[in-house]
Design a protein around this motif. Structure first.
Motif, mmCIF file in Angstrom:
data_model
loop_
_atom_site.group_PDB
_atom_site.id
_atom_site.type_symbol
_atom_site.label_atom_id
_atom_site.label_comp_id
_atom_site.label_asym_id
_atom_site.label_seq_id
_atom_site.Cartn_x
_atom_site.Cartn_y
_atom_site.Cartn_z
ATOM 1 N N GLN A 1 4.769 0.794 2.807
ATOM 2 C CA GLN A 1 4.816 -0.418 1.796
ATOM 3 C C GLN A 1 3.628 -1.307 2.095
ATOM 4 N N SER A 2 3.406 -1.777 3.405
ATOM 5 C CA SER A 2 2.617 -2.472 3.993
ATOM 6 C C SER A 2 1.005 -2.126 3.752
ATOM 7 N N THR A 3 1.000 -0.823 3.991
ATOM 8 C CA THR A 3 -0.357 -0.277 4.017
ATOM 9 C C THR A 3 -0.762 -0.295 2.523
ATOM 10 N N LEU A 4 0.352 0.033 1.743
ATOM 11 C CA LEU A 4 -0.233 0.039 0.159
ATOM 12 C C LEU A 4 -0.380 -1.545 -0.309
ATOM 13 N N SER B 1 9.333 -5.188 -5.574
ATOM 14 C CA SER B 1 9.091 -4.862 -6.806
ATOM 15 C C SER B 1 7.994 -3.905 -7.399
ATOM 16 N N GLN B 2 6.886 -4.231 -6.924
ATOM 17 C CA GLN B 2 5.482 -3.691 -6.981
ATOM 18 C C GLN B 2 5.938 -2.034 -7.018
ATOM 19 N N SER C 1 9.667 10.355 -2.932
ATOM 20 C CA SER C 1 8.924 10.548 -1.868
ATOM 21 C C SER C 1 7.554 10.936 -2.327
ATOM 22 N N ILE C 2 7.623 11.914 -3.358
ATOM 23 C CA ILE C 2 6.468 12.775 -3.946
ATOM 24 C C ILE C 2 5.508 11.458 -4.506
ATOM 25 N N ARG C 3 6.154 10.638 -5.319
ATOM 26 C CA ARG C 3 5.354 9.534 -5.817
ATOM 27 C C ARG C 3 4.742 8.896 -4.702
ATOM 28 N N LEU C 4 5.419 8.359 -3.470
ATOM 29 C CA LEU C 4 5.090 7.824 -2.664
ATOM 30 C C LEU C 4 3.651 8.166 -1.901
ATOM 31 N N ALA C 5 3.729 9.592 -1.886
ATOM 32 C CA ALA C 5 2.672 10.447 -1.148
ATOM 33 C C ALA C 5 1.572 10.274 -1.810
ATOM 34 N N VAL D 1 -1.728 -4.262 9.194
ATOM 35 C CA VAL D 1 -0.369 -3.713 8.896
ATOM 36 C C VAL D 1 0.593 -4.477 9.362
ATOM 37 N N LEU D 2 0.370 -4.781 10.368
ATOM 38 C CA LEU D 2 1.430 -5.448 10.971
ATOM 39 C C LEU D 2 1.852 -7.094 10.727
ATOM 40 N N GLN D 3 0.482 -7.458 10.251
ATOM 41 C CA GLN D 3 0.567 -8.925 9.703
ATOM 42 C C GLN D 3 1.274 -9.029 8.424
ATOM 43 N N ARG D 4 0.948 -7.858 7.439
ATOM 44 C CA ARG D 4 1.651 -7.832 6.305
ATOM 45 C C ARG D 4 3.121 -7.606 6.650
ATOM 46 N N MET D 5 3.364 -6.761 7.638
ATOM 47 C CA MET D 5 4.914 -6.629 7.923
ATOM 48 C C MET D 5 5.725 -7.816 8.220
#
Length: 346
Positions: A128-131, A136-137, A155-159, A176-180
């Motif tokens: 989620q953070s990489t994206l 909600s998004q 999982s298919i859609r997320l991939a 990524v860690l900053q967004r997490m």
């Protein structure tokens, strides 16, 4: 691997236990000795509570903290900050471990397998953070998912989202860690609201030998209008002596919370003549709101007074009727003159 929430729950329980042990050994923080602050974990907790940073070159940490506490004696001990420092110290390394696990599973974020995503949902916060998506998004794009469970279609859609939308800078560890951090803060905030303050109250009640049930341990307290549960009922909902609500608020939401809690108090006290109503408050309640609540609740007290409150409720349990402040006469009965005329059914 555990989810971030699971790790945070374990850490929160541990930090609360440390805080309660500190309360016990210091008579509610009234008498603090160097021996009470010898462990590094307790020192860190106490430093957070009094808002002080321990110098790296400090030779005598307990003495430094006692001096700092005396210097700031007019400032109340911040329980939330004290406990949360240790929680963050536990979950931030775990977030880093999750990032490394996700990196390994995806071959440095180049290959995203739907079955792998489904089988390891605890990596969801990293993806989620990489994206760079909010909850909600993410839900709009892939469906309802959590770090406990991700369905096959989701999982298919997320991939697909990860394969099609990631840019090199998106999965850099620091970014990524900053967004997490947003996820971590939300989890800790939730646990503070649900666990921390109620545990402090429960500890005080147990120490004084007060019998009680918590919200999840009973169905409801009967009321003049509706039946509902309080955070605590003493000793039981069949023959209640008192109820306790524990709430943290900001000045922005104080009025809204007060109206909700006051109606609950009127509802229960209107049904049970001698019921004692208590609200334990934390946060930025306005003085006007607190004064208004004090006209309905028998006791409006800060969390720091939980031990004193428990002594009062023990007196009520032992039969002291002078503990009750307000008698609320509230009932709903049919009007003898109502005819039922004037409206027709559809």
């Amino acid at each position: 691997m555990k989810t971030i929430y699971q790790m945070a729950q374990v850490a929160m329980d541990l930090e609360i236990a440390r805080y309660l042990d500190l309360l016990k050994s210091t008579d509610g923080l009234a008498s603090i000795k160097k021996s009470d602050l010898e462990s590094s974990e307790i020192s860190l907790l106490f430093a957070g509570g009094i808002g002080s940073d321990i110098p790296q070159d400090c030779d005598d940490v307990p003495q430094f903290l006692i001096a700092e506490n005396n210097r700031k004696s007019a400032i109340s001990f911040d329980v939330e900050t004290a406990v949360c420092i240790g929680v963050y110290s536990s979950i931030r390394p775990h977030a880093k471990d999750l990032y490394q696990a996700a990196k390994q599973e995806t071959n440095d974020f180049t290959t995203f397998d739907a079955d792998n995503i489904k089988g390891k949902p605890y990596l969801l916060p990293v993806f989620q953070s990489t994206l760079k998506l909010s909850k909600s998004q993410l839900k709009k794009k892939v469906g309802s998912v959590s770090d406990n469970s991700i369905s096959g279609p989701a999982s298919i859609r997320l991939a697909e989202q990860l394969t099609d939308n990631l840019k090199p800078n998106d999965f850099q560890e620091e970014n990524v860690l900053q967004r997490m951090e947003v996820t971590l803060e939300g989890i800790v905030r939730d646990l503070v609201g649900r666990v921390l303050f109620e545990e402090v109250v429960a500890h005080a009640l147990v120490k004084e030998g007060v019998n009680f049930l918590r919200e999840e341990e009973y169905s409801s307290i009967s009321g003049a209008v509706y039946d509902f549960r309080a955070d605590f009922v003493l000793p039981n909902p069949e023959n209640p002596i008192a109820f306790i609500e524990v709430r943290k608020s900001s000045s922005r939401h104080a009025s809204l919370y007060a109206k909700d809690k006051m109606f609950s108090a009127i509802n229960w006290k209107g049904k049970h003549k001698n019921l004692i109503g208590v609200i334990v408050v934390e946060g930025e309640w306005t003085q006007t709101t607190l004064r208004t609540m004090a006209s309905v609740f028998d006791y409006v007290v800060p969390l720091s007074k939980a031990a004193e409150l428990a002594k009062i409720l023990r007196s009520a349990q032992d039969g002291d009727e002078s503990v009750l402040k307000w008698l609320i006469q509230f009932s709903i009965t049919p009007s003898p003159k109502f005819s039922g005329n004037g409206l027709t059914s559809q």
